[in-house]
Scaffold this motif. Sequence first.
Motif, short mmCIF file in Angstrom:
data_model
loop_
_atom_site.label_atom_id
_atom_site.label_comp_id
_atom_site.label_asym_id
_atom_site.label_seq_id
_atom_site.Cartn_x
_atom_site.Cartn_y
_atom_site.Cartn_z
N PRO A 340 -7.60 114.18 -8.86
CA PRO A 340 -7.76 112.77 -8.49
C PRO A 340 -6.48 112.01 -8.79
O PRO A 340 -5.94 112.11 -9.90
CB PRO A 340 -8.92 112.31 -9.38
N MET A 341 -5.99 111.27 -7.81
CA MET A 341 -4.74 110.52 -8.00
C MET A 341 -4.73 109.32 -7.08
O MET A 341 -5.47 109.28 -6.08
CB MET A 341 -3.52 111.41 -7.73
N PRO A 342 -3.93 108.30 -7.38
CA PRO A 342 -3.85 107.12 -6.51
C PRO A 342 -3.46 107.51 -5.09
O PRO A 342 -2.69 108.46 -4.87
CB PRO A 342 -2.78 106.27 -7.18
N ALA A 343 -3.96 106.76 -4.12
CA ALA A 343 -3.72 107.09 -2.71
C ALA A 343 -2.24 107.11 -2.37
O ALA A 343 -1.78 107.99 -1.62
CB ALA A 343 -4.45 106.09 -1.82
N GLU A 344 -1.47 106.17 -2.93
CA GLU A 344 -0.06 106.12 -2.59
C GLU A 344 0.70 107.32 -3.17
O GLU A 344 1.66 107.82 -2.58
CB GLU A 344 0.59 104.82 -3.07
N VAL A 345 0.25 107.81 -4.32
CA VAL A 345 0.87 109.00 -4.91
C VAL A 345 0.52 110.23 -4.08
O VAL A 345 1.37 111.08 -3.80
CB VAL A 345 0.42 109.19 -6.37
N ARG A 346 -0.75 110.32 -3.66
CA ARG A 346 -1.15 111.45 -2.82
C ARG A 346 -0.36 111.47 -1.51
O ARG A 346 0.04 112.53 -1.03
CB ARG A 346 -2.65 111.39 -2.54
N ALA A 347 -0.12 110.29 -0.94
CA ALA A 347 0.64 110.23 0.31
C ALA A 347 2.06 110.77 0.11
O ALA A 347 2.59 111.50 0.95
CB ALA A 347 0.68 108.80 0.83
N GLN A 348 2.66 110.41 -1.03
CA GLN A 348 4.01 110.91 -1.31
C GLN A 348 4.00 112.42 -1.56
O GLN A 348 4.88 113.14 -1.09
CB GLN A 348 4.59 110.19 -2.53
N TYR A 349 3.01 112.89 -2.30
CA TYR A 349 2.88 114.33 -2.54
C TYR A 349 2.75 115.08 -1.21
O TYR A 349 3.42 116.10 -0.98
CB TYR A 349 1.62 114.61 -3.37
N THR A 350 1.88 114.57 -0.34
CA THR A 350 1.64 115.23 0.95
C THR A 350 2.90 115.26 1.80
O THR A 350 3.25 116.29 2.38
CB THR A 350 0.51 114.50 1.70
N ALA A 351 3.59 114.12 1.85
CA ALA A 351 4.81 114.05 2.65
C ALA A 351 5.87 114.99 2.11
O ALA A 351 6.56 115.69 2.87
CB ALA A 351 5.33 112.62 2.68
N LEU A 352 6.02 115.02 0.78
CA LEU A 352 7.03 115.89 0.18
C LEU A 352 6.69 117.35 0.40
O LEU A 352 7.56 118.17 0.72
CB LEU A 352 7.14 115.59 -1.31
N ALA A 353 5.41 117.69 0.25
CA ALA A 353 4.98 119.08 0.47
C ALA A 353 5.22 119.51 1.91
O ALA A 353 5.80 120.57 2.18
CB ALA A 353 3.50 119.23 0.11
#
Length: 361
Positions: A340-353
Amino acid sequence: MTTIAHTPTPHTLAALTTRRARALTEPLLREAVSRLEPWMALISSYHLGWCRADGSPAESDSGKAVRPALALLAAEAVGAPAEAALPGAAAVELVHNFSLIHDDIMDGDEERRRRPTAWKEYGVPGAILAGDALQVLAFDVLLAGGGPLGQVAAGHLTLALRELVDGQARDIQFAARPWSGPGTVTVAEYRAMAMGKTGALLAGASAIGAVLGGADEPLARTLAEAGGQLGLAFQCVDDILGIWGDPAVTGKPVRGDLRERKKSLPVIAALAASESAADQLADLLADRQSVGDEGAAEGGSETALLKAADLIEECGGRRACEREAELALARAHDLLDLVPMPAEVRAQYTALADSCVARVT
């Protein structure tokens, strides 16, 4: 007048994420490197793109900053500010650059980021010592700046470093293995090598960021496993670029990995195919007079290199490597979904991945 907020594309978001990591981490890196013996500081600063060979200031490419970005995102994913992970972000970047300096020596690479490598400018002994200095400095930064959790984080860095060296050792040993018959390198062996050589430090960056952010061990382990899978995907993409990459983008010659006769994943997968083309490929790669430095010296290797690249595609080696990258990326996303993580952090993780694979798709 109403201002409309535009959501950045995944590519832009990934670039912004790594750019932020570079901006936050570089002051700490510069301060740390400045504490080294002057010659070591010069070589390290040159390698990091901060100066020219004579020490005059320069603004050169300092790398992608993927590892610092993962450390900072891991801290944010567990509810801490990015700044909590800064000592870890700097430490993993120092270890990464230590490994690059030594890799250039071992591989005999004369250029990195379109500049002469450190050993070409300052000699092999100086470059080896500079790499050693960066490795020691990484632990100094982490233990001094990590607070009460610094020692736990240093344990993760030690593990990552040991696995990185193990992976590099396997990669070197692959060179002595035959191109066909018993003893050939398998895809499973390649996967284990890549998880160490490239995956270990991405896993370590994620674990260190999570630990410095206050995460418990199971949560840190999940983020580390996701980072390791991203490392595998990243290495697969590097292998594709090493044969088919555009020199204008990669800064390396096209089909460079074939010229160096590396047993990269496209080659390993192609050699494992049950097609006559695989036998042709094995014979071609085994002949140093056709593919390799001897052939290049005689001016006759380019045709052979092109033929080898075509045979790899014919045997499905490129597609197998792309598929391995896609599967590793999917596993990374599955692991990140457990956190579980903040939506904006997940978006950055997804983009970086996703950017790890988007380099070739």
